[in-house]
Design a protein around this motif. Sequence first.
Motif, PDB file in Angstrom:
ATOM      1  N   ALA A   8       0.853  -1.183   0.000  1.00  0.00           N
ATOM      2  CA  ALA A   8       0.000   0.000   0.000  1.00  0.00           C
ATOM      3  C   ALA A   8       0.886   1.229   0.000  1.00  0.00           C
ATOM      4  O   ALA A   8       2.005   1.202   0.499  1.00  0.00           O
ATOM      5  N   LEU A   9       0.361   2.294  -0.557  1.00  0.00           N
ATOM      6  CA  LEU A   9       1.091   3.542  -0.667  1.00  0.00           C
ATOM      7  C   LEU A   9       0.174   4.655  -0.182  1.00  0.00           C
ATOM      8  O   LEU A   9      -0.976   4.740  -0.606  1.00  0.00           O
ATOM      9  N   TYR A  10       0.667   5.487   0.727  1.00  0.00           N
ATOM     10  CA  TYR A  10      -0.087   6.614   1.254  1.00  0.00           C
ATOM     11  C   TYR A  10       0.562   7.898   0.757  1.00  0.00           C
ATOM     12  O   TYR A  10       1.762   8.086   0.935  1.00  0.00           O
ATOM     13  N   VAL A  11      -0.235   8.765   0.132  1.00  0.00           N
ATOM     14  CA  VAL A  11       0.272  10.034  -0.380  1.00  0.00           C
ATOM     15  C   VAL A  11      -0.565  11.142   0.241  1.00  0.00           C
ATOM     16  O   VAL A  11      -1.796  11.102   0.195  1.00  0.00           O
ATOM     17  N   GLN A  12       0.110  12.127   0.839  1.00  0.00           N
ATOM     18  CA  GLN A  12      -0.591  13.240   1.477  1.00  0.00           C
ATOM     19  C   GLN A  12      -0.200  14.529   0.781  1.00  0.00           C
ATOM     20  O   GLN A  12       0.954  14.733   0.411  1.00  0.00           O
ATOM     21  N   GLY A  13      -1.174  15.401   0.593  1.00  0.00           N
ATOM     22  CA  GLY A  13      -0.902  16.687  -0.035  1.00  0.00           C
ATOM     23  C   GLY A  13      -1.984  17.699   0.287  1.00  0.00           C
ATOM     24  O   GLY A  13      -2.964  17.396   0.957  1.00  0.00           O
ATOM     25  N   ILE A  14      -1.795  18.902  -0.198  1.00  0.00           N
ATOM     26  CA  ILE A  14      -2.756  19.985   0.000  1.00  0.00           C
ATOM     27  C   ILE A  14      -3.368  20.322  -1.358  1.00  0.00           C
ATOM     28  O   ILE A  14      -2.646  20.557  -2.328  1.00  0.00           O
ATOM     29  N   VAL A  15      -4.690  20.338  -1.431  1.00  0.00           N
ATOM     30  CA  VAL A  15      -5.409  20.692  -2.646  1.00  0.00           C
ATOM     31  C   VAL A  15      -6.374  21.816  -2.297  1.00  0.00           C
ATOM     32  O   VAL A  15      -7.274  21.622  -1.473  1.00  0.00           O
ATOM     33  N   GLU A  16      -6.149  22.967  -2.896  1.00  0.00           N
ATOM     34  CA  GLU A  16      -7.000  24.136  -2.635  1.00  0.00           C
ATOM     35  C   GLU A  16      -7.199  24.364  -1.145  1.00  0.00           C
ATOM     36  O   GLU A  16      -8.310  24.639  -0.689  1.00  0.00           O
ATOM     37  N   GLY A  17      -6.144  24.225  -0.376  1.00  0.00           N
ATOM     38  CA  GLY A  17      -6.200  24.476   1.056  1.00  0.00           C
ATOM     39  C   GLY A  17      -6.758  23.337   1.883  1.00  0.00           C
ATOM     40  O   GLY A  17      -6.905  23.467   3.098  1.00  0.00           O
ATOM     41  N   HIS A  18      -7.071  22.223   1.264  1.00  0.00           N
ATOM     42  CA  HIS A  18      -7.620  21.069   1.970  1.00  0.00           C
ATOM     43  C   HIS A  18      -6.586  19.958   2.025  1.00  0.00           C
ATOM     44  O   HIS A  18      -5.823  19.754   1.081  1.00  0.00           O
ATOM     45  N   ASN A  19      -6.578  19.212   3.130  1.00  0.00           N
ATOM     46  CA  ASN A  19      -5.670  18.084   3.298  1.00  0.00           C
ATOM     47  C   ASN A  19      -6.220  16.880   2.545  1.00  0.00           C
ATOM     48  O   ASN A  19      -7.309  16.402   2.823  1.00  0.00           O
ATOM     49  N   LEU A  20      -5.461  16.391   1.575  1.00  0.00           N
ATOM     50  CA  LEU A  20      -5.854  15.237   0.770  1.00  0.00           C
ATOM     51  C   LEU A  20      -4.938  14.068   1.098  1.00  0.00           C
ATOM     52  O   LEU A  20      -3.723  14.221   1.137  1.00  0.00           O
ATOM     53  N   ILE A  21      -5.531  12.917   1.344  1.00  0.00           N
ATOM     54  CA  ILE A  21      -4.763  11.688   1.524  1.00  0.00           C
ATOM     55  C   ILE A  21      -5.279  10.676   0.510  1.00  0.00           C
ATOM     56  O   ILE A  21      -6.488  10.431   0.425  1.00  0.00           O
ATOM     57  N   ALA A  22      -4.369  10.140  -0.274  1.00  0.00           N
ATOM     58  CA  ALA A  22      -4.698   9.099  -1.242  1.00  0.00           C
ATOM     59  C   ALA A  22      -4.030   7.809  -0.780  1.00  0.00           C
ATOM     60  O   ALA A  22      -2.844   7.802  -0.465  1.00  0.00           O
ATOM     61  N   VAL A  23      -4.797   6.746  -0.722  1.00  0.00           N
ATOM     62  CA  VAL A  23      -4.272   5.435  -0.349  1.00  0.00           C
ATOM     63  C   VAL A  23      -4.437   4.517  -1.555  1.00  0.00           C
ATOM     64  O   VAL A  23      -5.541   4.346  -2.065  1.00  0.00           O
ATOM     65  N   TYR A  24      -3.326   3.987  -2.024  1.00  0.00           N
ATOM     66  CA  TYR A  24      -3.321   3.040  -3.130  1.00  0.00           C
ATOM     67  C   TYR A  24      -2.998   1.667  -2.542  1.00  0.00           C
ATOM     68  O   TYR A  24      -2.001   1.516  -1.855  1.00  0.00           O
ATOM     69  N   ALA A  25      -3.843   0.681  -2.814  1.00  0.00           N
ATOM     70  CA  ALA A  25      -3.588  -0.675  -2.321  1.00  0.00           C
ATOM     71  C   ALA A  25      -3.439  -1.625  -3.497  1.00  0.00           C
ATOM     72  O   ALA A  25      -3.953  -1.361  -4.584  1.00  0.00           O
ATOM     73  N   HIS A  26      -2.756  -2.725  -3.277  1.00  0.00           N
ATOM     74  CA  HIS A  26      -2.411  -3.712  -4.308  1.00  0.00           C
ATOM     75  C   HIS A  26      -1.441  -3.081  -5.291  1.00  0.00           C
ATOM     76  O   HIS A  26      -1.550  -3.258  -6.493  1.00  0.00           O
ATOM     77  N   VAL A  27      -0.502  -2.357  -4.755  1.00  0.00           N
ATOM     78  CA  VAL A  27       0.476  -1.663  -5.585  1.00  0.00           C
ATOM     79  C   VAL A  27       1.876  -2.126  -5.212  1.00  0.00           C
ATOM     80  O   VAL A  27       2.162  -2.405  -4.053  1.00  0.00           O
ATOM     81  N   HIS A  28       2.722  -2.252  -6.217  1.00  0.00           N
ATOM     82  CA  HIS A  28       4.143  -2.537  -5.994  1.00  0.00           C
ATOM     83  C   HIS A  28       4.845  -1.182  -6.028  1.00  0.00           C
ATOM     84  O   HIS A  28       4.906  -0.530  -7.067  1.00  0.00           O
ATOM     85  N   VAL A  29       5.338  -0.738  -4.889  1.00  0.00           N
ATOM     86  CA  VAL A  29       5.966   0.574  -4.766  1.00  0.00           C
ATOM     87  C   VAL A  29       7.399   0.500  -5.294  1.00  0.00           C
ATOM     88  O   VAL A  29       8.118  -0.452  -5.005  1.00  0.00           O
ATOM     89  N   LYS A  30       7.784   1.505  -6.059  1.00  0.00           N
ATOM     90  CA  LYS A  30       9.149   1.544  -6.593  1.00  0.00           C
ATOM     91  C   LYS A  30      10.159   1.463  -5.449  1.00  0.00           C
ATOM     92  O   LYS A  30       9.978   2.087  -4.407  1.00  0.00           O
ATOM     93  N   ASP A  31      11.215   0.686  -5.648  1.00  0.00           N
ATOM     94  CA  ASP A  31      12.243   0.523  -4.620  1.00  0.00           C
ATOM     95  C   ASP A  31      12.903   1.848  -4.252  1.00  0.00           C
ATOM     96  O   ASP A  31      13.337   2.037  -3.122  1.00  0.00           O
ATOM     97  N   SER A  32      12.955   2.780  -5.205  1.00  0.00           N
ATOM     98  CA  SER A  32      13.627   4.062  -4.950  1.00  0.00           C
ATOM     99  C   SER A  32      12.792   5.010  -4.090  1.00  0.00           C
ATOM    100  O   SER A  32      13.305   5.995  -3.566  1.00  0.00           O
TER     101      SER A  32
END
Length: 85
Positions: A8-32
């Motif tokens: 799983a990969l968790y990505v957090q960011g700000i979109v138009e002043g709002h806290n956005l969290i995206a969770v991707y599951a069943h993903v192979h995350v790049k080793d880097s």
Amino acid sequence: EPDGRLGALYVQGIVEGHNLIAVYAHVHVKDSLKLNDKVEAGKVLGWVNRKIKDPHLHLELSLDGSPTTSKVPKRMAAKIYSLIA
């Protein structure tokens, strides 16, 4: 995971002043990619895990701590889409 297990990969960011969290599951995350790395929109973070019987990706978005729903304004949804597409 390097051995092909689901991840799983968790990505957090700000979109138009709002806290956005995206969770991707069943993903192979790049080793880097490492914990707390800053990423730019459009950067490849991983790929759908091909070692499972039916390769697919789960995506969950939350805005300001609440799961997104159809009540999210269309312009916000368009902005989110532009960041993940």
